[in-house]
Design a protein around this motif. Structure first.
Motif, mmCIF file in Angstrom:
data_model
loop_
_atom_site.group_PDB
_atom_site.id
_atom_site.type_symbol
_atom_site.label_atom_id
_atom_site.label_comp_id
_atom_site.label_asym_id
_atom_site.label_seq_id
_atom_site.Cartn_x
_atom_site.Cartn_y
_atom_site.Cartn_z
ATOM 1 N N THR A 17 -7.160 -29.053 9.489
ATOM 2 C CA THR A 17 -6.170 -29.888 10.185
ATOM 3 C C THR A 17 -4.814 -29.787 9.494
ATOM 4 O O THR A 17 -4.727 -29.535 8.298
ATOM 5 N N LYS A 20 1.836 -33.060 12.597
ATOM 6 C CA LYS A 20 3.083 -32.866 13.328
ATOM 7 C C LYS A 20 4.254 -33.363 12.491
ATOM 8 O O LYS A 20 4.088 -33.807 11.352
ATOM 9 N N GLU A 31 1.899 -27.697 10.521
ATOM 10 C CA GLU A 31 1.648 -27.448 11.949
ATOM 11 C C GLU A 31 1.672 -25.946 12.218
ATOM 12 O O GLU A 31 0.813 -25.410 12.929
ATOM 13 N N THR A 32 2.639 -25.249 11.635
ATOM 14 C CA THR A 32 2.741 -23.791 11.784
ATOM 15 C C THR A 32 1.558 -23.090 11.125
ATOM 16 O O THR A 32 0.936 -22.192 11.717
ATOM 17 N N ASN A 35 -1.752 -23.825 13.139
ATOM 18 C CA ASN A 35 -1.725 -23.195 14.471
ATOM 19 C C ASN A 35 -1.895 -21.684 14.396
ATOM 20 O O ASN A 35 -2.459 -21.064 15.308
ATOM 21 N N ASN A 36 -1.400 -21.067 13.314
ATOM 22 C CA ASN A 36 -1.438 -19.605 13.188
ATOM 23 C C ASN A 36 -2.588 -19.085 12.325
ATOM 24 O O ASN A 36 -2.780 -17.870 12.209
ATOM 25 N N CYS A 55 -9.314 -25.644 14.385
ATOM 26 C CA CYS A 55 -7.994 -25.919 13.818
ATOM 27 C C CYS A 55 -7.325 -26.970 14.707
ATOM 28 O O CYS A 55 -7.192 -26.754 15.913
ATOM 29 N N HIS A 56 -6.918 -28.088 14.113
ATOM 30 C CA HIS A 56 -6.316 -29.169 14.889
ATOM 31 C C HIS A 56 -5.060 -29.698 14.205
ATOM 32 O O HIS A 56 -4.973 -29.691 12.971
ATOM 33 N N ILE A 57 -4.129 -30.162 15.021
ATOM 34 C CA ILE A 57 -2.914 -30.796 14.517
ATOM 35 C C ILE A 57 -2.987 -32.291 14.821
ATOM 36 O O ILE A 57 -3.187 -32.683 15.976
#
Length: 222
Positions: A17, A20, A31-32, A35-36, A55-57
């Motif tokens: 995780t 934001k 977050e980047t 996400n990647n 994978c979570h934000i």
């Protein structure tokens, strides 16, 4: 005898995780990174015996992060229980940003205290409140069962500017880590929180390499 199947190799599943944006940090590097991460490590090749489960934000908010956090934790436990191999291990890996940091920090523990220096993204600003009241006073601590010193040393040996930390702050990072450690203790899993600097301090490519290296190390120590 010869017809017996060999035992399945142990697999470590890591659920990741990040957060934001929040007050003072308009672009959260975690977050980047999160996400990647899946695409990045798939290109490099995942270490043997390791799987990225999800994978979570999360919202940078105490209560706002909790519902999705527990949904992630519980769904992973349910999936694990449906698997035939009891040797599989689950790790929750949480990334958060420390905007004033100059190096990575592997967090050893979380404290049962929410004292937010500024309102979170839902406007909550608790002061000296226990995160889980039934756990007792705000001085209560939960520690990760992962070998923090060993992990930190292995990352340092790879050239990263990294330290071990006993203070994850009292903001949302600590709040999420405390809940994750508590859940892990109850469900036989492991949890780790890592603070990263801003990309202006350590560039994005180095931070992606760091995250991939951390996964590799977790596969060997967990």
């Amino acid at each position: 005898m010869g017809s017996e199947c060999p035992p399945a190799a142990a697999v470590t599943t890591v659920h990741v995780t990040g957060f934001k944006k929040f007050h003072g940090v308009s672009e959260n590097p975690t977050e980047t990174i999160v996400n990647n991460l899946m695409e990045y490590v798939n290109k490099k090749g995942l270490p043997k015996g390791l799987v990225i489960g999800s994978c979570h934000i999360l919202e940078t908010a105490g209560q706002g992060a909790l519902v999705p956090l527990y949904q992630i934790l519980q769904s992973a436990i349910t999936a694990k229980e449906s698997e035939s191999s009891s040797s599989n291990k689950t790790i929750w890996l949480h990334f958060g940003v420390n905007s004033g940091a100059t190096r990575f920090a592997i967090e050893h523990q979380a404290v049962n205290e929410a004292t937010f220096r500024c309102p979170d993204e839902m406007g909550w600003k608790p002061q000296k409140v226990p995160i889980v009241p039934s756990d007792g006073p705000i001085s209560g601590i939960r520690e990760t069962t992962l070998p923090v010193e060993e992990i930190t040393k292995a990352l340092a040996n790879k050239g990263y500017n990294v330290m071990t930390s006993d203070d994850a702050g009292r903001f949302v990072c600590n709040y999420v880590y405390y809940h994750s450690l508590r859940f892990s203790e109850q469900n036989g899993t492991k949890s780790l929180f890592v603070h990263v600097p801003l990309f202006s301090t350590i560039d994005e490519e180095t931070q992606m390499e760091f995250a991939a290296s951390l996964l590799e190390i977790l596969a060997s120590v967990s």
